[in-house]
Design a protein around this motif. Structure first.
Motif, short mmCIF file in Angstrom:
data_model
loop_
_atom_site.label_atom_id
_atom_site.label_comp_id
_atom_site.label_asym_id
_atom_site.label_seq_id
_atom_site.Cartn_x
_atom_site.Cartn_y
_atom_site.Cartn_z
N ILE A 140 105.04 5.67 -84.37
CA ILE A 140 104.54 6.54 -83.29
C ILE A 140 103.55 7.56 -83.85
O ILE A 140 102.45 7.76 -83.32
N TRP A 141 103.95 8.16 -84.95
CA TRP A 141 103.08 9.14 -85.62
C TRP A 141 101.75 8.51 -86.00
O TRP A 141 100.67 9.02 -85.69
N GLY A 142 101.86 7.38 -86.65
CA GLY A 142 100.66 6.72 -87.14
C GLY A 142 99.75 6.23 -86.03
O GLY A 142 98.52 6.30 -86.13
N LEU A 143 100.35 5.74 -84.95
CA LEU A 143 99.54 5.15 -83.88
C LEU A 143 98.98 6.21 -82.95
O LEU A 143 97.86 6.10 -82.45
N ALA A 144 99.75 7.27 -82.67
CA ALA A 144 99.36 8.21 -81.62
C ALA A 144 98.80 9.52 -82.17
O ALA A 144 97.92 10.11 -81.55
N PHE A 145 99.30 10.00 -83.29
CA PHE A 145 98.97 11.36 -83.69
C PHE A 145 98.07 11.47 -84.91
O PHE A 145 97.75 12.56 -85.35
N THR A 146 97.70 10.35 -85.50
CA THR A 146 96.81 10.40 -86.66
C THR A 146 95.37 10.19 -86.18
O THR A 146 95.13 9.35 -85.32
N PRO A 147 94.42 10.98 -86.71
CA PRO A 147 93.03 10.80 -86.27
C PRO A 147 92.48 9.45 -86.72
O PRO A 147 92.90 8.93 -87.76
N PRO A 148 91.58 8.85 -85.97
CA PRO A 148 91.00 7.57 -86.38
C PRO A 148 90.14 7.73 -87.63
O PRO A 148 89.62 8.80 -87.90
N ASP A 149 90.03 6.64 -88.35
CA ASP A 149 89.25 6.63 -89.58
C ASP A 149 87.77 6.71 -89.23
O ASP A 149 87.33 6.10 -88.25
N TYR A 150 86.99 7.48 -90.04
CA TYR A 150 85.59 7.65 -89.66
C TYR A 150 84.78 6.37 -89.79
O TYR A 150 83.78 6.18 -89.14
N LYS A 151 85.27 5.46 -90.64
CA LYS A 151 84.54 4.21 -90.82
C LYS A 151 85.20 3.05 -90.05
O LYS A 151 84.55 2.28 -89.37
N GLN A 152 86.54 2.97 -90.18
CA GLN A 152 87.23 1.80 -89.61
C GLN A 152 87.71 2.02 -88.19
O GLN A 152 88.22 1.09 -87.56
N GLY A 153 87.62 3.24 -87.67
CA GLY A 153 88.09 3.49 -86.32
C GLY A 153 89.60 3.39 -86.24
O GLY A 153 90.31 3.89 -87.11
N ASN A 154 90.08 2.70 -85.21
CA ASN A 154 91.52 2.60 -85.00
C ASN A 154 92.15 1.44 -85.75
O ASN A 154 93.36 1.38 -85.88
N SER A 155 91.32 0.52 -86.25
CA SER A 155 91.89 -0.70 -86.84
C SER A 155 92.66 -0.41 -88.12
O SER A 155 93.52 -1.18 -88.52
N PHE A 156 92.37 0.73 -88.75
CA PHE A 156 93.05 1.03 -90.01
C PHE A 156 94.55 1.21 -89.80
O PHE A 156 95.33 1.12 -90.72
N ARG A 157 94.96 1.48 -88.53
CA ARG A 157 96.36 1.84 -88.27
C ARG A 157 97.35 0.74 -88.65
O ARG A 157 98.55 0.98 -88.74
N ILE A 158 96.83 -0.44 -88.85
CA ILE A 158 97.72 -1.54 -89.24
C ILE A 158 98.31 -1.33 -90.64
O ILE A 158 99.29 -1.96 -91.01
N ILE A 159 97.71 -0.40 -91.38
CA ILE A 159 98.29 -0.14 -92.72
C ILE A 159 99.74 0.33 -92.63
O ILE A 159 100.50 0.16 -93.57
N TYR A 160 100.12 0.92 -91.48
CA TYR A 160 101.50 1.39 -91.38
C TYR A 160 102.50 0.25 -91.32
O TYR A 160 103.69 0.46 -91.50
N ILE A 161 102.02 -0.95 -91.10
CA ILE A 161 102.88 -2.13 -91.27
C ILE A 161 102.51 -2.86 -92.56
O ILE A 161 103.37 -3.24 -93.34
N HIS A 162 101.20 -3.02 -92.76
CA HIS A 162 100.75 -3.87 -93.86
C HIS A 162 101.17 -3.33 -95.23
O HIS A 162 101.75 -4.06 -96.04
#
Lengths: 234, 233, 247
Positions: C40-62
């Motif tokens: 929840i923290w990673g998906l909703a409350f972390t700012p998007p990456d300036y280069k990768q946008g929202n796609s980086f959020r998969i690191i919280y599983i990967h």
């Protein structure tokens, strides 16, 4: 026996020799053992050529990778027979019950097998070079790389062979077990050839290959012995 | 033959420790089946044991455990006071095992096969001489076929190559699994004589056979499938 | 030695079974909470990456799955070593329990890595990434061990074969990893560098610090559940198991 050291060493030598020579005798008397892997390698290279297309530059670009993968497959497939015949006729029991160190016995067996399968594949390297358009001055490098590399492949593959010797369907399982372990050998082996083609320094990759060979000779027999021992509990 | 062998140095270190084989509550399980249940046995010099029991009662399994081939058992086996799990080499130096499989390469001749075996198991420092090998082969009636490839020989003859080892062996413990299979009557008699001779020298033998056997000094050790079923339930 | 073997043979599985029953709810509960919070923290409350946008959020599983997948192999190999040296039944069961869980985690790491790769590099799979290639080889190693288990009818032999293979793999993994790393650096264009963890912002890192222990706990819980199956299968003829079943 252990009290008499020179005698024990002599006995060791006798046993090592007997193993090596017996296996070579058996292999020489059955032509398929040494001929089949070689024919397999030549046929698969032909198939690769037919798959990729006759364009000489495309072929020579991929030549080092093709040769290494095919040599690897040839050696790996032939290794299924390394311990199987001995397992089936009971020689393996007698080998495991020998008071001589099993490490040397395994060394002798893998060496004999390499001599009859790996070495012909190495010696035929000028032939592959002709087929795939590798420049003539690279042939000695290719042969040297295969010489060291086939040893690595034999010792690592023998681990898979020993772990599957008591199973009826060993062949595919050997592949599943050993192919991931072959990755370093194939990376450095084909890179060694590539370096020679591109004119890069050869020593870094060659020393890696040598290191892998030494590691395989030192460590692999330990796992092989374990595999052969467990094959006796069916 | 036997006098020639007794001059051999292999006898000297053997006299140091009185040989003994002690099994302490040995059990073997294979899958769901309990084959050998809680077997205890003490074997001393000059003694032979005949393991008896119907097919599938675990005779072969037990013999493979005692030879050091099979490692899947519970309980302990001591050879000359040493646990065979820990000191493999002392058992291997003293043991001759002949199992169901002859351990003979079909592409090689009897002489080559026997010579291979001798260099692995008779560790005298020199290769065993050809004369000795031929003498052993002639004891089992194979001198005429010494150089014939084994795949041309009959099953009984191939079996005899394995048994020729008995005439080279100075091992203190013989473990013979159905040694008389495919052997004719005169052959059986000769073998019995050889085993009796072996025991008289103060050695030991563990044998399984379905045939009658007339050798002095043999005790019987029954492995009944009934008792193992009892244990398993 | 004999008394110890007796102890290992009968004592340990029973004790382990009780321990698992006591600890499993806690481990599973805490692991789930950590994973949920970090997600929840990673998906909703972390700012998007300036280069990768929202796609980086998969690191919280990967990233957690990849880390645990590799660690699991080493844990499995330790179980293999214990099984070979001390002939402990429980170690064999642990080996059998860890292999499928580790393989599943490796598979998850591969899939998430590929999904992440599509928006980042424009392809699901690029061989230049040494880490992903090594993960693939790790997956093969797991599959080999599971295949060995299945191939042996005599489960004791299968256990031993798998234990030997797991140790062989342990020796080889660093060599495989290093050689693949070297290989990919050789073929990699200089402009492309994959050092996502080192350039990561602290804000993005914080949920990850929760997700990694969460993944470890989740792995332990999954192994515990697998172990329970192994114990039930191995000990079904023993008295304590019959008593337990009767309760």
């Amino acid at each position: 026996m252990s009290s008499n050291k020179p005698q024990a060493e002599a006995a060791l030598f006798v046993a090592f020799n007997a193993l090596l020579i017996r296996d070579l005798h058996v292999y020489f008397r059955s032509r398929g053992t040494w001929l089949n892997p070689l024919v397999f390698v030549l046929m698969v290279i032909t198939l690769f050529t037919l798959g990729i297309g006759p364009d000489p530059s495309a072929l020579s670009n991929h030549a080092s990778g093709i040769i290494w993968v095919v040599a690897l497959l040839g050696i790996m497939l032939s290794l299924d027979a390394l311990f199987r015949a001995d397992f089936d006729d009971g020689s393996l029991e007698q080998l495991l019950l020998s008071p001589q160190p099993l490490y040397l016995a395994v060394l002798a067996k893998v060496l004999a097998h390499w001599f009859i399968t790996g070495l012909p594949i190495v010696l035929a390297s000028p032939l592959y070079s002709l087929m795939l358009g590798i420049p003539a001055d690279v042939i000695p490098v290719l042969a040297l790389g295969l010489l060291v590399g086939s040893g690595i492949l034999s010792f690592i593959g023998a681990i898979g062979a020993s772990l599957t010797v008591s199973l009826r369907s060993g062949g595919l399982l050997i592949a599943l077990l050993t192919l991931p372990l072959y990755v370093p050998a194939i990376i450095f082996g084909s890179q060694f050839v590539q370096s020679a083609i591109e004119g890069w320094p050869l020593m870094p990759t060659f020393s890696m290959l040598l290191g892998l060979l030494i590691g395989a000779i030192v460590l692999a027999p330990i796992a092989i012995i374990g595999g052969l021992r467990l094959s006796q509990d069916t | 033959m036997s006098t020639e062998a007794s001059n051999n140095s292999t006898l000297a270190p053997h006299s140091e420790v009185e040989p003994s084989l002690v099994l302490d509550s040995v059990s073997c399980e294979r899958g769901e089946r309990l084959l050998v249940a809680d077997l205890s046995l003490h074997l001393v010099a000059g003694q032979g044991v005949r393991i008896e029991g119907p097919n599938g009662s675990g005779k072969t399994t037990l013999l493979r455990v005692l030879a050091g081939l099979s490692q899947q058992y519970s309980g302990t086996v001591h050879w000359c006071g040493k646990d065979i799990r820990q000191s493999r080499s002392s058992l291997a130096e003293d043991t001759l095992y002949i199992g169901h499989l002859a351990g003979v390469k079909a592409l090689l001749s009897p002489l080559e096969n026997l010579s291979w075996w001798a260099s692995l198991h008779i560790s005298s420092g020199d290769a065993v001489s050809k004369a000795k090998l031929l003498a052993a082969l002639s004891q089992v009636g194979l001198e005429r076929f010494a150089n014939t490839p084994c795949h041309q020989l009959s099953a009984g003859q191939q079996r005899r190559i394995a048994l020729a080892r008995l005439y080279l062996s100075e091992h203190r413990l013989w473990i013979l699994d159905e040694p008389f299979t495919a052997i004719d009557a005169t052959g059986v008699e000769l073998l019995e004589h050889r085993i009796a001779e072996h025991l008289k020298k103060g050695n030991m033998a563990i044998v399984t056979t379905h045939q009658a056997m007339q050798i002095d000094g043999f005790t019987r050790c029954p492995l009944t499938s009934a008792s193992s079923e009892e244990e398993a339930s | 030695m004999a008394s110890w073997q007796w102890f290992h043979r009968l004592g340990s599985p029973k004790w382990l079974s009780g321990t698992i029953d006591r600890w499993l709810p806690w481990v599973l509960g805490l692991g789930s909470v950590l994973l949920l919070v970090s997600a929840i923290w990673g998906l909703a409350f972390t700012p998007p990456d300036y280069k990768q946008g929202n796609s980086f959020r998969i690191i919280y599983i990967h990233v957690p799955t990849a880390i645990v997948a590799l660690a699991a192999y080493y844990v499995m190999a330790i179980a293999g070593a214990v099984s070979i040296i001390w002939r402990m039944k429980v170690a064999d069961m642990a080996l059998r329990a860890i292999a499928p869980v580790g393989a599943a985690l490796t598979f998850l790491a591969l899939v998430t890595g590929a999904i992440w790769g599509k928006p980042t590099w424009g392809a699901y799979w690029i061989w230049q990434d040494a880490r992903l290639t090594s993960m693939l080889l790790l997956f093969f190693l797991y599959l080999g061990i599971m295949a060995l288990h299945d191939a042996y009818q005599n489960s004791a032999s299968g256990n031993r074969a798998a234990a030997i293979m797991s140790l062989v793999g342990t020796v080889n993994i660093p060599i495989i990893y290093k050689s693949v790393d070297w290989w990919s650096s050789l073929h990699q264009p200089a402009t492309l560098k994959f050092t996502e963890e080192s350039t990561i912002a602290t804000e993005m890192l914080q949920p990850l610090m929760l997700a990694i222990p969460g993944a470890y706990l989740f792995f332990i819980a999954a192994v515990m559940m697998q172990l329970r199956v192994q114990i039930a299968r191995n000990e079904k003829n023993t008295r304590w198991m019959a008593e337990r079943a009767a309760q």
